[in-house]
Design an enzyme around this catalytic site. Structure first.
Site, short mmCIF file in Angstrom:
data_model
loop_
_atom_site.label_atom_id
_atom_site.label_comp_id
_atom_site.label_asym_id
_atom_site.label_seq_id
_atom_site.Cartn_x
_atom_site.Cartn_y
_atom_site.Cartn_z
CB CYS A 46 5.78 -1.29 9.02
SG CYS A 46 5.79 -0.41 7.45
N GLY A 60 1.68 -10.41 1.11
CA GLY A 60 2.19 -11.30 2.16
C GLY A 60 1.11 -11.66 3.17
N1 SAM Z 1 -0.37 -5.65 3.35
C1 SAM Z 1 0.75 -5.69 2.45
C2 SAM Z 1 1.54 -6.96 2.70
O1 SAM Z 1 1.53 -7.45 3.82
O2 SAM Z 1 2.18 -7.45 1.76
C3 SAM Z 1 1.60 -4.44 2.55
C4 SAM Z 1 0.79 -3.19 2.33
S1 SAM Z 1 1.70 -1.70 2.27
C5 SAM Z 1 1.96 -1.36 3.94
C6 SAM Z 1 0.47 -0.54 1.86
C7 SAM Z 1 -0.13 -0.72 0.48
O3 SAM Z 1 -1.24 0.17 0.39
C8 SAM Z 1 0.75 -0.38 -0.72
O4 SAM Z 1 0.90 -1.50 -1.54
C9 SAM Z 1 0.01 0.74 -1.44
O5 SAM Z 1 0.07 0.62 -2.84
C10 SAM Z 1 -1.41 0.52 -0.96
N2 SAM Z 1 -2.31 1.69 -0.96
C11 SAM Z 1 -2.02 2.97 -0.63
N3 SAM Z 1 -3.13 3.74 -0.71
C12 SAM Z 1 -4.15 2.91 -1.07
C13 SAM Z 1 -5.53 3.10 -1.31
N4 SAM Z 1 -6.09 4.31 -1.19
N5 SAM Z 1 -6.27 2.02 -1.67
C14 SAM Z 1 -5.71 0.81 -1.80
N6 SAM Z 1 -4.39 0.57 -1.60
C15 SAM Z 1 -3.63 1.61 -1.23
#
Ligand code: SAM
Length: 455
Positions: free
Chosen positions: A370, A245
């Site tokens: 969030c 997003g």
């Molecule tokens: N920014 C996104 C959006 O606005 O659509 C939402 C992101 S969500 C809060 C956090 C994301 O971090 C998840 O999709 C998860 O898979 C990813 N994630 C968690 N640990 C991670 C890492 N070590 N490296 C990359 N991505 C990671």
């Protein structure tokens, strides 16, 4: 009924949150009664949806007024009774649509029980997908009218015919499948099991509505893209990007000129980023499956365009960190232990280290979550400022949320530079006479944004 339910948490988590909202600095500033009142309000408002749906409009493709008009026409063809669509007064690519609720819906004798996550989706206008059904009447058949309840503590047994545990009413619907199909089919279950016809909260349906022109996104998430301030021609890194997003918003703000590198460590989620970029006609996004903790490398640069990257590769970096998600709304229940909730701070710090190294001098780093804890928000800012002397806090534009919360030892001046969306400060569902536009900025999910400059 959901109109009176609170967010259901493990007692240890409730106590942890209370200790945050009634911390020493906060008690000294507002007193015990006010701090406790805010905390109780937070638990209540988290279990209810915001009073409007927010969509981000693809103004990189079509002017806002035209998207607003097309959306009106499209919703009319879907027989949505005259829905109001209002542009946000300060954010040029946001349209707001009021949600009607809680509505007076009468409960029926036939009950369907769904999990808490499914129940939360129903409060935001979804239908019940068959795999989400945990219990339903013994002889339920297609066409039966049913009341739908959300099981708050995950205690209902799959296949039960009734459930007396802690549940919340979320509205009435019509069964689209027989009970035998839901619980006895050998094939994987797909499709709508109950179509909601009389939900507690009525939101306009967005399934397949103008997919290239409108994107459902919480208001604070849209604010993040603007605060990052990407410019055409720049190279931007979105470190935790899926489903994309914010990545897509960043590319749209750059008029699709430049490069937006999107990383996520979960492979099928990376596919979602690519799909969203394609739907929104954005070509400047390059998505990779990668653990962003390891995204920086001191080895000589490889010939590939993907990670890892040399230090100081990006003009701006967004770290929209994985977090405990306790600001999400509506969220009627969270079954996580305190240990799980506290596990995010160390991971966020590892990601932050990589973010600072990957950012060019003079570049901008935005950190967002969030969630509502101090440990993942203001405490991270205090840690970052003491760990990285090259970082300074920057003012944010737009700044439509509250300032940072007391309790992490930050000065008032530093708190003013932070943006915390705190629905508990203004949430009051009895205030239905206040116009939508005056309510929107206070009636959001719980969210946090910090903007840093690397000097
Ligand atoms: N920014 C996104 C959006 O606005 O659509 C939402 C992101 S969500 C809060 C956090 C994301 O971090 C998840 O999709 C998860 O898979 C990813 N994630 C968690 N640990 C991670 C890492 N070590 N490296 C990359 N991505 C990671």
């Amino acid at each position: 009924m959901a109109g009176t339910a609170d967010f259901s948490l493990k007692p240890e988590v409730t106590e942890y949150l209370r200790s945050i909202f009634l911390n020493k600095e906060m008690l000294a500033a507002v007193g015990h009664q006010e701090a406790e009142c805010r905390f109780q309000k937070l638990l209540t408002c988290l279990s209810h949806p915001p009073s409007y749906t927010c969509v981000r409009a693809s103004t990189h493709l079509v002017p806002l007024e035209e998207i607003q008009r097309k959306l009106h026409e499209e919703l009319k063809t879907r027989e949505v009774a005259s829905v109001q669509i209002v542009p946000h007064p300060r954010i040029a690519d946001v349209l707001l649509l009021p949600v009607d609720g809680p509505r007076p819906v009468e409960q029926l004798s036939s009950e369907v029980v769904v999990g808490a996550q499914c129940g939360s989706a129903l409060l935001r206008g979804a239908h019940v997908f068959a795999p989400g059904i945990i219990a339903c009447p013994k002889y339920m058949k297609v066409g039966d009218k049913v009341s739908v309840f959300s099981d708050l503590e995950g205690r209902c047994t799959r296949g039960a015919t009734s459930f007396q545990g802690n549940k919340v009413f979320v509205g009435n619907g019509v069964a689209e499948m027989n009970r035998s199909h839901i619980f006895c089919s050998d094939k994987p279950l797909r499709g709508v099991g109950v179509r909601m016809v009389d939900p507690l909260y009525q939101s306009p349906p967005f399934d397949g509505v103008l997919p290239s022109l409108v994107f459902l996104q919480n208001l604070p998430s849209v604010v993040v893209g603007h605060v990052l301030g990407p410019q055409p021609g720049e190279r931007i890194l979105d470190m935790c990007a899926a489903p994309g997003g914010k990545t897509c918003h960043i590319a749209a703000l750059m008029r699709d000129q430049g490069e937006v590198v999107a990383l996520d460590r979960i492979r099928n989620k990376v596919e979602r980023i690519r799909q969203n970029a394609q739907t929104l006609h954005l070509q400047s996004i390059k998505a990779f499956c990668f653990n962003s903790v390891d995204a920086v490398s001191d080895d000589p640069p490889q010939q590939t365009e993907g990670p890892p990257f040399p230090p100081e590769s990006f003009d701006r970096v967004l770290l929209d960190a994985p977090c405990s998600g306790l600001g999400q709304r509506p969220n009627m229940a969270c079954s996580w232990s305190l240990k799980e909730i506290r596990s995010y701070q160390p991971l966020q710090r590892k990601l932050f280290h990589a973010a600072v190294r990957l950012l060019k001098r003079g570049g901008v780093l935005v950190y967002s979550t969030c969630t509502v804890t101090l440990a993942e928000n203001e405490e991270q800012v205090a840690w970052a400022l003491s760990t990285f002397p090259c970082l300074t806090l920057e003012p944010q534009e737009p700044h439509i949320g509250a300032e940072g919360m007391l309790g992490a030892g930050l000065s008032l001046e530093q708190l003013r530079l932070l943006q915390r969306f705190r629905p508990e400060l203004s949430w009051d569902q009895t205030e239905t006479k206040v116009p939508l536009i005056s309510r929107v900025d206070g009636d959001t999910i719980g969210f946090f944004i910090a903007k840093f400059l690397k000097n």
